[in-house]
Every structure is written in C-alpha cells, then in structure tokens.
Scaffold this motif. Sequence first.
Motif, mmCIF file in Angstrom:
data_model
loop_
_atom_site.group_PDB
_atom_site.id
_atom_site.type_symbol
_atom_site.label_atom_id
_atom_site.label_comp_id
_atom_site.label_asym_id
_atom_site.label_seq_id
_atom_site.Cartn_x
_atom_site.Cartn_y
_atom_site.Cartn_z
ATOM 1 N N UNK A 218 0.793 -1.232 0.000
ATOM 2 C CA UNK A 218 0.000 0.000 0.000
ATOM 3 C C UNK A 218 0.820 1.275 0.000
ATOM 4 N N UNK A 219 2.103 1.188 0.256
ATOM 5 C CA UNK A 219 2.908 2.409 0.310
ATOM 6 C C UNK A 219 4.114 2.348 -0.609
ATOM 7 N N UNK A 220 5.034 1.446 -0.316
ATOM 8 C CA UNK A 220 6.317 1.449 -1.011
ATOM 9 C C UNK A 220 6.154 1.256 -2.519
ATOM 10 N N UNK A 221 5.424 0.231 -2.918
ATOM 11 C CA UNK A 221 5.230 -0.022 -4.354
ATOM 12 C C UNK A 221 4.387 1.065 -5.011
ATOM 13 N N UNK A 222 3.210 1.423 -4.464
ATOM 14 C CA UNK A 222 2.400 2.454 -5.124
ATOM 15 C C UNK A 222 3.073 3.818 -5.193
ATOM 16 N N UNK A 223 3.693 4.267 -4.094
ATOM 17 C CA UNK A 223 4.300 5.597 -4.095
ATOM 18 C C UNK A 223 5.467 5.665 -5.078
ATOM 19 N N UNK A 224 6.241 4.591 -5.154
ATOM 20 C CA UNK A 224 7.356 4.569 -6.105
ATOM 21 C C UNK A 224 6.838 4.613 -7.546
ATOM 22 N N UNK A 225 5.792 3.839 -7.818
ATOM 23 C CA UNK A 225 5.213 3.844 -9.161
ATOM 24 C C UNK A 225 4.586 5.195 -9.486
ATOM 25 N N UNK A 226 3.950 5.814 -8.490
ATOM 26 C CA UNK A 226 3.364 7.137 -8.716
ATOM 27 C C UNK A 226 4.419 8.137 -9.157
ATOM 28 N N UNK A 227 5.545 8.129 -8.468
ATOM 29 C CA UNK A 227 6.592 9.084 -8.807
ATOM 30 C C UNK A 227 7.130 8.813 -10.205
ATOM 31 N N UNK A 228 7.251 7.531 -10.571
ATOM 32 C CA UNK A 228 7.703 7.199 -11.919
ATOM 33 C C UNK A 228 6.699 7.661 -12.968
ATOM 34 N N UNK A 229 5.410 7.482 -12.680
ATOM 35 C CA UNK A 229 4.369 7.899 -13.620
ATOM 36 C C UNK A 229 4.333 9.407 -13.767
ATOM 37 N N UNK A 230 4.419 10.123 -12.648
ATOM 38 C CA UNK A 230 4.324 11.582 -12.681
ATOM 39 C C UNK A 230 5.548 12.229 -13.319
ATOM 40 N N UNK A 231 6.583 11.452 -13.612
ATOM 41 C CA UNK A 231 7.689 11.963 -14.412
ATOM 42 C C UNK A 231 7.413 11.771 -15.906
ATOM 43 N N UNK A 232 6.311 11.079 -16.233
ATOM 44 C CA UNK A 232 5.989 10.789 -17.623
ATOM 45 C C UNK A 232 4.762 11.543 -18.120
#
Length: 312
Positions: A218-232
């Motif tokens: 609920x935190x580590x995987x989603x937040x990391x993916x969010x940051x990767x997405x928001x760079x795109x």
Amino acid sequence: MRTVRPSRDGTAVAPVLVLTQITSLQVGSAVAKGAYDHVSPTALAGMRLTFSAMIMWVLVRPRLRQITARQWRAVISLGIVFAAMNMAYFQAISHLQIGVAATLELLGPLMLSIVLSHRLEHLAAALLALTGVLLLTTSGASLSPLGILLGVLAALCRAGYVVLNQQVGRLFPDWSGLAVALAVGACILAPVAAVTDAGAIAEHPAVLETGLGVALLSSLIPYSLDMAVLRRIDTRAFGVLLALSPAVGAGVGFAVLHEHLAVRQACAIALVVLASAWSVSRSPHTAPIPSPAPTSADDDQPIKDTEHQAQA
C-alpha cells in the motif's frame, strides 16, 4: 528553463504503471482491513508508513546534507500529507467498504483533473469519470457519515499528494525525496500509533508481519510507481487514470472480502474505465517536464548529481 520530453514509450507505459499501483494499493487495503479485529486502523497506518520509510531509507540512503532548502520544504510538505492521508484512509475503510472508500478518495485527484483541464475533451473525460465515481457511491445502502467525512478528508490529502509527489519527483534526480518524505510522515504518525495501540501490538505481535506486508503493497510499491508515472505524464492525465481505482477496489473486494457488485455499481465501473481509456487516447504523446530550477542564493548548494536527472 530546460525541459525534458518523455518518449512515446514512456507515455504509453504510464497506464500500465498506474494499474499496477492501484492493484497493489487495493490489495494492501484489503489485507489491512482484515487485521482490524486485532489492531486499530491508526496502528496499521503507523506501521505502514514506518516500515515503508525504513525500507526506502536502506535502499536509497539519502544524503541529507545535499538537500537544499527548497527540497526540504517540498519533502516535509509531502511527509505531512503522507501522515494525514494514511490516517484518514485507513480510518475510512474501517467504516466503509473498500470500494466506497476508494471512490471517495478518488474525488480529490478527479477534481484536480477538472481544475487543470484546458481542453474540452480533457474536461469531458474527467467529468465522465466523476459521474461514474458518484454513481458507484450510491449503492442504495446507508453510509456512515463519519466514514464519508474521513473519505473526503482522504480525497483532499490525495489531491495534495499528487501535486507534491510530482514536485518532489522533479526536484530530486533519484528516490531520495520519497525516502525523506516517508520518514517525515513516519515520524509524525508512528508516535501516535504507538501511544494509542501499543498494547494491542504487544498482544498480537503477528500484526507486525501484516504491517510489513501492507507497507510494501500500500505504500512502497504504489508511491514509487506514482513518482515514476508523474515523471511521464501530467497531473491531469494521472488524476483521470486513477479513476480505475473503484473498479479495481470493487474487484479486490469481491475476490478477498466477498463483496458483491450491484448493477448500478457495474455501470459506474464501466463509466470510469471508459473515461480513463478516453483520457489516455486523447492525451498528447509528449508532455514537457521541467527540470529542477536553480536554487536561489538563500538556499543551500544544489545537489551535485543534477546532471543525472532521471529522464522518462
């Protein structure tokens, strides 16, 4: 200001990353709710942030002395939002079904998408998703007023999270910003969790394993993916893509918690999926992402590895 334009592949992979993020988050929420018989939502929210911060810190090892004043302001703000968002959402799912809570939380990013819309098709996609979200909440059963209030609070925090997470992702060339922000949120929430539910944790130490699993899902995987997405992609497209959350939440609720869907809810899910697909198809293949602006004379010296800014 120099800009970095993501490639077609970078934009195309964003929906896949968002779907993975949503699935991980909803599964983690289901796991957390299943442990509420032994430990409070506050304790699980505290464990979620604390374990996430510890893991991310070990993996990233951020160099605090190289963080500028501007970067500190961003990560502290994000850390405060992390604490408030985790507390509000975990309390909300203790009063509401996961699908309903996820729907209410989604209102924040959707309203942000509407505010940021500059083209008619963008606005129409966001409004269509919002219609589906509102339809999904009207399941015919009475909803807890406190749960609704907590869900709205989580929605406000979620909107702030989207904006601040994108800002932190652009200010840091790596994952240091996320690691520090998680640590800030953990420092705020962990003491509250320890004071309110230390006895329950001591009585049921197995919940620490549950807390670790929830932290990963609920935190580590989603937040990391969010940051990767928001760079795109931009925050508008991200907000509409998150409209898939109720659909995934309903599916997870059915598979894990045996929650059945009404016809109205199925129609609502179809609307949000349609809006998300439309948003992706109408989004430009490239979106300018500004690199971190030079710090002022009042700030600390900028980090040394700026030239290695991550490019989507």
